[in-house]
Design an enzyme around this catalytic site. Structure first.
Site: not given
Lengths: 484, 484
Positions: B79, B154, B178
């Site tokens: 990420k 997210s 997330s």
């Protein structure tokens, strides 16, 4: 002084002292940044880069608690760090990791002396935080900009807040002198205002004599020396008295001291409101301070300047003046302690340190910690004087030689041929020669003119190139003259 | 099976046996990325050249007998919230669109020491604020199961990349769900470890007391493999306690007889999509059929979780994002003076959700509101944690849905932030309490994956993963792949 005598001056001082730790408060970068090129003592943490996390400097915590103990504070068993949020380019993260409502030390006091009277000033709190980066403002070729040097960002800073117990500019100065001495004796800070390792802001207000409610207080900043603090407090007290005398009201504001003009000016600039939105620092665990750990630290407290000052007078009978000279800084105090450990005559020791040694140090620009003559060497020299091996005046010459060459006392005395002749058999011949060469003086002495002895002593001293022990010469001459 | 379809632990075994090389694996994934990425859009910064170079180095190491272990040569993606030295790290934000960090996050370093291959940095909601990946400043990611739908957020890029076969393993981050939410929406496994299990050093902070590093994979054994390398105290992160790291892979025994599975009634309340509830209840029954005991529990403060979270997280974020000021790095939008530059940079650099949360957080911390909002929310947090503590006295894991719905359509909730926030209702409580939780596939509803969430005791990821793995291996869900 328009009516100042109707008022009581109320002053509280806030001191920020940089700690002498190896590393910064929350990262391993070196905290000794004075000689470093800009932005060379930096890492992701003190730069505040995304993702970086702080780690507590244990030594900084110890030094702060030590300071609190020296200031007679209570050390609560629980302390924590908090984020103090405000924007400024020298604050890398946009918040400072400080302490808000659970500081390391609370409720202490410090004694100082003002005009011969002991004054006790309360200490509200001592807490730990980090310094900000340094801004250099540049104006050249019509352009104006500021450069950021991050070396100073993250250096551990101890904040010491006094109660508003100070009642005069002189007391403010004495408070600072005493506080600085304590920090230097503890070895936690160099306490240097000019270098920025010791900073002071003041809060000052007036109230009518006899009142116990506080008047509107003015914060005064930008005082860069103890003298500046003194002058600024004097100026501001007068200014406030004049405002009140003319029927005005004191504005609660921040004012800056202008050294060159000797005045304070309002700093009502376009500042963001100071709501710091404190909240507990989530990246750092709270601290639990075990009483046994605090007790260990308490045992490590060295003798503090006030105690030392008292002890030198009581234990050694030193006059207050001398004792003050020896306890103003930790260097001379430690030197004195070591000297009297081997050479017990405290008054003589004190005289030589504050007289001859200080003179040589000042002339060479050295601190006593850098003295080429250690306390043990000085002890050796003073012992030689006591034993009559060298005269007092010759010893001063020897001291200079020791200072310049680093030699021991004995070696310096020999090298400069300063040894005093005290041996009676050696001097006997010279004494008899002097008497024989000066029959008139001898006769005068025998006739009752005791002063004639002085001339004869002088003759012996000359004949021995000043090396004869004058006391011994005196005795031998008198004895010899009395024989006839 | 195509190489890109291999579970991580399988690929590791084959690499170890010499049946496949790291270069072959990496090439297969790069080809897959080329084929499907234009439709999925999971990557912000693909790093194909770096990947091949690392793959080559891995193969060479292995040939010399210097293989570094089970992760050596395995292609993973991270990420874009992880600080990767020399590789763009944007956090999905315009304000860091050109930020090249000078250091690696600890999580990245540990994977690097294990020899992983970096395929690229993955898309995310800006600064991890979002539940759909639509808050990325650059572009939204598409759910590989239905390209008109969101992958969740997210860590949307991480989940989508895994589901689409574009990485064998991935790191996301989990602050309020997330990792688990996108794992559920994309039919993969996502672990939120105990707070403090994995170092956050270098994980760009959103909410410091809630953020965790989240390993993700196609199967539970993949996540266990990643966790093994990542877990453990880090001196750079003061919130990682010294808790031993067990052998997570050895914990995957397949045995759950006697395991007490708590079923929290509040997680099955109204508002949950009926076919999602059905799939989750079937999964819980499956656990029972495999020998687990089901226990009804109540977590009465569940309904306050979202409200408490949306005070605490934005408050911490408002401080964490203060450093982005247009002065030191990232985007600079110049204004007439320093303050207007800061304002313009933040105005242009932050998206609407980020701004919303900064304002919320600033408000909640401000003078006069701090007690009523921030402190109150933290107290609620304690109550939520106590709910779990009581429940775990009577059971070993809890079972619940991960999300109230399956993946929603792109654009469906963007105009309704509160509706968006409610996607987190089942995941947020684990972050509030700091406990570990995992999401894994448990069926389909309308052709879209449904996630089963298991929650565990602090630092008991071993039991959690054992339960998850046993269920997974007894069901077919982990073998399904989207058609792309």
């Amino acid at each position: 002084m328009a009516g100042l005598d109707q008022y009581e001056v109320v002053i509280g001082l806030e001191v920020h002292a940089q700690l002498l730790t190896d590393s910064k408060m929350y990262c391993p970068c070196s905290a000794q940044y004075a000689a470093a090129a800009p932005n060379t003592h930096v890492c992701p943490i003190c730069l505040g880069l995304p993702g970086a996390l702080p780690v507590i400097n244990r030594k900084a915590v110890e030094n702060t608690v030590l300071t609190g103990l020296a200031l007679n504070c209570e050390i609560p068993p629980f302390a924590k760090f908090d984020r103090k949020n405000y924007p400024y380019p020298d604050l890398m993260k946009g918040y400072q990791i400080s302490q808000y409502d659970a500081p390391l030390c609370v409720r202490g006091w410090l004694d100082c002396e003002v005009a011969g009277e002991r004054r006790r000033v309360g200490i509200t709190r001592v807490h730990l935080e980090e310094d900000v980066a340094k801004l250099l403002h540049v104006s050249e070729r019509g352009e104006s900009y500021s450069l950021i040097d991050v070396n100073r960002s993250g250096v551990p800073l101890m904040e010491i807040v006094s109660e508003p117990d100070i009642r005069s500019a002189e007391e403010a100065r004495q408070y600072l002198v005493q506080l600085r001495a304590i920090l230097r004796f503890l070895g936690v800070s160099s306490g240097n205002m000019e270098e920025g390792s010791f900073r002071c802001d003041a809060n000052i207000s007036l109230r009518p004599l006899g009142s116990d409610t506080l008047g509107a207080k003015v914060e005064v900043k930008n005082m860069n020396s103890f003298r500046a603090v003194f002058r600024a407090m004097e100026y501001e007290a007068v200014r406030q008295a004049e405002v009140l005398a003319s029927g005005g009201r004191i504005e609660q504001e921040t004012r800056g001291w202008l050294e060159a003009k000797g005045i304070t000016v309002s700093q009502r600039s376009k500042e963001y409101a100071h709501d710091y939105r404190y909240f507990p620092e989530p990246d750092l665990p709270p601290l639990e301070l075990a009483p046994s750990w605090v007790d260990d630290l308490r045992r490590r407290l060295p003798e503090l300047p006030a105690a030392k000052l008292a002890r030198l007078q009581e234990q050694y009978g030193l006059p207050a003046y001398d004792a003050r000279l020896l306890t103003a800084e930790p260097g001379p105090a430690q030197y004195f302690d070591r000297l009297v450990a081997t050479y017990p005559n405290a008054k003589v020791a004190s005289n030589w340190i504050t007289g001859e040694l200080f003179r040589l140090l000042n002339a060479s620009g050295k601190q006593i910690e850098e003295s080429p003559i250690g306390p043990e060497s000085l002890a050796e020299l003073l012992t030689m004087v006591d034993r009559g091996e060298v005269s007092n005046s010759a010893a001063k010459v020897a001291l200079e030689e020791m200072f310049a060459s680093g030699q021991s006392a004995a070696a310096a005395v020999t090298a400069k041929g300063l040894a005093q002749i005290s041996d009676e058999s050696g001097l006997a011949a010279v004494v008899r020669q002097a008497i024989a060469a000066n029959p008139q003086s001898a006769a005068d002495y025998r006739a009752g003119k005791k002063q004639a002895l002085g001339f004869l002593v002088g003759q012996v001293m000359r004949a021995s190139q000043g090396k004869a022990n004058p006391a011994v010469v005196n005795r031998l001459l008198a004895a010899e003259l009395e024989k006839r | 099976m195509n190489l890109h379809e291999l579970p991580l632990h399988e690929a590791s075994r084959l690499l170890g046996e010499g049946a496949v090389s790291s270069v072959e694996l990496t090439r297969a994934l790069l080809e897959r990325i080329q084929a499907v990425e234009p439709r999925v859009r999971a990557f912000i910064t693909p790093t194909p050249d770096l990947a091949l170079s690392q793959a080559r180095q891995s193969d060479e190491r292995r040939a010399r007998g210097q293989g570094r272990g089970p992760l050596d040569g395995l292609p993973l993606a991270l990420k874009d919230i992880y600080s990767t030295r020399g590789v763009l790290t944007t956090c999905g934000s315009r304000i860091l669109a050109n930020y090249l960090p000078p250091y690696n996050a600890t999580a990245v370093l540990r994977l690097a020491e294990a020899g992983f291959v970096l395929l690229g940095k993955l898309n995310m909601d800006e600064f991890a604020m979002g539940s759909s990946c639509e808050n990325s400043a650059f572009f939204p990611t598409h759910n590989p199961w239905d390209l008109t739908r969101v992958p969740g957020g997210s860590s949307g890029g991480s989940a989508a990349a895994l589901a689409a076969g574009m990485a064998l393993g991935a790191l996301g981050s989990d602050t309020g769900g997330s990792v688990r939410l996108p794992a559920a929406y994309c039919g993969v496994v996502g672990l939120k470890p105990t707070y403090g299990r994995i170092s956050r050093y270098g994980l760009v902070a959103f909410a410091s007391s809630l953020d965790v590093v989240g390993p993700m994979g196609k199967e539970v054994a993949d996540v266990a493999l990643l966790l093994q390398t990542l877990a453990g105290a880090d001196p750079r992160d003061s919130t990682t306690p010294d808790v031993p790291v067990p052998d997570y892979r050895a914990a995957l025994s397949g045995e759950i007889r006697g395991l007490r599975v708590g079923v929290p009634q509040e997680y099955f309340a109204a508002g949950i999509q009926p076919d999602v509830e059905a799939a989750v209840r079937a999964a819980i029954l499956q656990l029972h059929e495999m020998g687990a005991t089901l226990v009804d529990v109540s977590l009465p403060h569940t309904r306050y979780g979202v409200a408490a979270y949306y005070i605490i997280a934005p408050s911490e974020a408002s401080a964490n994002l203060a450093r982005y000021d247009g002065v030191k790095y990232g985007l600079v939008a110049p204004g007439e003076d320093m303050w207007s530059t800061m304002e313009r940079t933040r105005e242009q650099g932050f998206g609407p959700e980020v701004k919303r949360r900064i304002m919320l957080g600033t408000y909640a911390l401000s003078a006069g509101y701090y007690e009523a909002y921030y402190v109150k929310a933290q107290k609620v947090r304690t109550l939520i944690r106590r709910d779990f503590e009581s429940a775990f006295a009577r059971c070993d894991v809890l079972a619940a849905p991960t999300a109230p719905t399956t993946a929603f359509k792109l654009g469906e909730k963007v105009d309704d932030p509160v509706a968006m926030y409610l996607s987190d209702v089942f995941t947020i409580t684990a972050n509030a309490a700091g406990i570990p939780a995992v999401s894994l596939p448990c069926g389909f509803a309308g052709g879209l994956p449904v996630g089963l969430q298991l929650l565990g005791r602090p630092f008991d990821e071993a039991t959690l993963l054992r339960a998850a793995h046993a269920y997974e291996q007894a069901t077919p869900w982990h073998t399904y792949r989207p058609e792309l």
